[in-house]
Design a protein around this motif. Structure first.
Motif, PDB file in Angstrom:
ATOM      1  N   SER A  59      -6.961  -4.540   0.324  1.00  0.00           N
ATOM      2  CA  SER A  59      -6.055  -5.328  -0.514  1.00  0.00           C
ATOM      3  C   SER A  59      -4.907  -5.931   0.289  1.00  0.00           C
ATOM      4  CB  SER A  59      -5.462  -4.446  -1.608  1.00  0.00           C
ATOM      5  OG  SER A  59      -4.437  -3.618  -1.078  1.00  0.00           O
ATOM      6  N   PRO A  60      -4.192  -6.858  -0.344  1.00  0.00           N
ATOM      7  CA  PRO A  60      -2.914  -7.279   0.224  1.00  0.00           C
ATOM      8  C   PRO A  60      -1.951  -6.094   0.244  1.00  0.00           C
ATOM      9  CG  PRO A  60      -3.632  -8.799  -1.508  1.00  0.00           C
ATOM     10  CD  PRO A  60      -4.534  -7.607  -1.558  1.00  0.00           C
ATOM     11  N   VAL A  61      -0.902  -6.219   1.043  1.00  0.00           N
ATOM     12  CA  VAL A  61       0.121  -5.178   1.154  1.00  0.00           C
ATOM     13  C   VAL A  61       1.255  -5.488   0.186  1.00  0.00           C
ATOM     14  CG1 VAL A  61       1.804  -4.101   2.714  1.00  0.00           C
ATOM     15  CG2 VAL A  61      -0.476  -4.727   3.561  1.00  0.00           C
ATOM     16  N   TYR A  62       1.750  -4.441  -0.446  1.00  0.00           N
ATOM     17  CA  TYR A  62       2.895  -4.547  -1.352  1.00  0.00           C
ATOM     18  C   TYR A  62       3.975  -3.588  -0.894  1.00  0.00           C
ATOM     19  CZ  TYR A  62       0.099  -7.180  -4.697  1.00  0.00           C
ATOM     20  OH  TYR A  62      -0.663  -8.143  -5.297  1.00  0.00           O
ATOM     21  N   ASN A  78       2.326  -0.262   0.421  1.00  0.00           N
ATOM     22  CA  ASN A  78       1.121   0.240  -0.242  1.00  0.00           C
ATOM     23  C   ASN A  78      -0.015  -0.749  -0.114  1.00  0.00           C
ATOM     24  OD1 ASN A  78       3.593   1.169  -2.234  1.00  0.00           O
ATOM     25  ND2 ASN A  78       2.072   2.769  -1.917  1.00  0.00           N
ATOM     26  N   ALA A  79      -1.218  -0.214  -0.111  1.00  0.00           N
ATOM     27  CA  ALA A  79      -2.441  -1.026  -0.130  1.00  0.00           C
ATOM     28  C   ALA A  79      -3.563  -0.157  -0.681  1.00  0.00           C
ATOM     29  CB  ALA A  79      -2.781  -1.516   1.272  1.00  0.00           C
ATOM     30  N   LYS A 149      -2.238  -2.606  -8.971  1.00  0.00           N
ATOM     31  CA  LYS A 149      -2.114  -4.027  -8.629  1.00  0.00           C
ATOM     32  C   LYS A 149      -2.931  -4.384  -7.389  1.00  0.00           C
ATOM     33  CE  LYS A 149      -0.712  -8.266  -8.656  1.00  0.00           C
ATOM     34  NZ  LYS A 149      -1.870  -9.137  -8.839  1.00  0.00           N
ATOM     35  N   PRO A 150      -2.799  -3.627  -6.283  1.00  0.00           N
ATOM     36  CA  PRO A 150      -3.654  -3.980  -5.136  1.00  0.00           C
ATOM     37  C   PRO A 150      -5.144  -3.838  -5.450  1.00  0.00           C
ATOM     38  CG  PRO A 150      -1.964  -2.388  -4.482  1.00  0.00           C
ATOM     39  CD  PRO A 150      -1.840  -2.594  -5.951  1.00  0.00           C
ATOM     40  N   TRP A 151      -5.500  -2.817  -6.249  1.00  0.00           N
ATOM     41  CA  TRP A 151      -6.896  -2.640  -6.640  1.00  0.00           C
ATOM     42  C   TRP A 151      -7.351  -3.837  -7.461  1.00  0.00           C
ATOM     43  CZ3 TRP A 151      -8.748   2.031 -10.095  1.00  0.00           C
ATOM     44  CH2 TRP A 151     -10.146   2.003 -10.205  1.00  0.00           C
ATOM     45  N   ASP A 153      -6.278  -6.822  -7.295  1.00  0.00           N
ATOM     46  CA  ASP A 153      -6.459  -7.987  -6.419  1.00  0.00           C
ATOM     47  C   ASP A 153      -7.872  -8.035  -5.854  1.00  0.00           C
ATOM     48  OD1 ASP A 153      -3.811  -8.730  -6.806  1.00  0.00           O
ATOM     49  OD2 ASP A 153      -3.112  -7.834  -4.929  1.00  0.00           O
ATOM     50  N   PRO A 180       5.111  -8.495  -3.224  1.00  0.00           N
ATOM     51  CA  PRO A 180       3.995  -8.861  -2.333  1.00  0.00           C
ATOM     52  C   PRO A 180       4.534  -9.118  -0.927  1.00  0.00           C
ATOM     53  CG  PRO A 180       4.004 -10.210  -4.323  1.00  0.00           C
ATOM     54  CD  PRO A 180       5.291  -9.452  -4.303  1.00  0.00           C
TER      55      PRO A 180
END
Length: 189
Positions: A59-62, A78-79, A149-151, A153, A180
């Motif tokens: 995923s993207p990183v948050y 987080n990712a 949220k990353p999941w 994505d 993000p």
């Protein structure tokens, strides 16, 4: 999410001949101490190097505010990693703990204390577990925007077993607390 993405794919253990299904796994990564991005990238690399684990998405990183952490805790990166594996849930947990240890994760009696790396098994196929060592699905994933949220994505239509569609779960959470970080990208070599 099903136990076996393709029911015709079975991996036979070369030593025992045991047949093991390929399971879809969701793994949450987090870090709020030290070189946070290096720890996340190291976890992705270590998972990719794990025999019988095939990463299918990162995923993207948050960046997120600490949740239920001691006062003064720094923000997390987080990712989420999606993978297929023939490893049992407990062997995958052992690997996750070893990866954390490799990044000097200090275990503490203080709940949710700051950490160099957190590698959490969120879902392992349709496995259910409620032991002291392992609870599946992850018991607080449905409350964690920094997981969902990353999941989302990666798999917008995914469902958290026992809790429902992650899109519905996200609707009840504060995703505005997530920032993000498009400047930070985890590589999958």
């Amino acid at each position: 999410m099903t136990e076996t993405p393709n029911p015709n794919i079975i991996d036979a253990d070369t030593l025992t001949g045991e047949m093991r299904p390929i399971r879809r796994v969701v793994i949450g990564l987090g870090s709020n101490l030290g070189e946070r991005m290096s720890a996340l990238q190291g976890a992705v690399d270590a998972l990719a190097d794990t025999p019988n684990v095939w990463i299918t998405g990162v995923s993207p990183v948050y960046e997120s505010e600490p949740v239920d952490c001691p006062e003064g805790s720094k923000k997390f990166l987080n990712a989420v990693v999606l993978a297929d594996t023939t490893l049992s849930a407990h062997r995958l947990l052992d690997r996750a703990l070893a990866i954390e240890d490799a990044f000097d994760r200090a275990r503490s009696e203080v709940k949710n204390s700051p950490r160099t790396l957190d590698v959490d098994l969120i879902v392992v196929g349709d496995r259910r577990s409620a032991t002291d060592a392992l609870t599946l699905p992850h018991p607080r994933a449905h409350q964690r925007a920094f997981v969902l949220k990353p999941w989302s994505d990666l798999e917008p239509d995914a469902e958290l077993p026992g809790a429902g569609p992650i899109a519905d779960l996200l609707a009840d959470l504060d995703v505005d607390a997530l920032t993000p970080r498009p400047d930070l990208v985890l590589d999958l070599e």
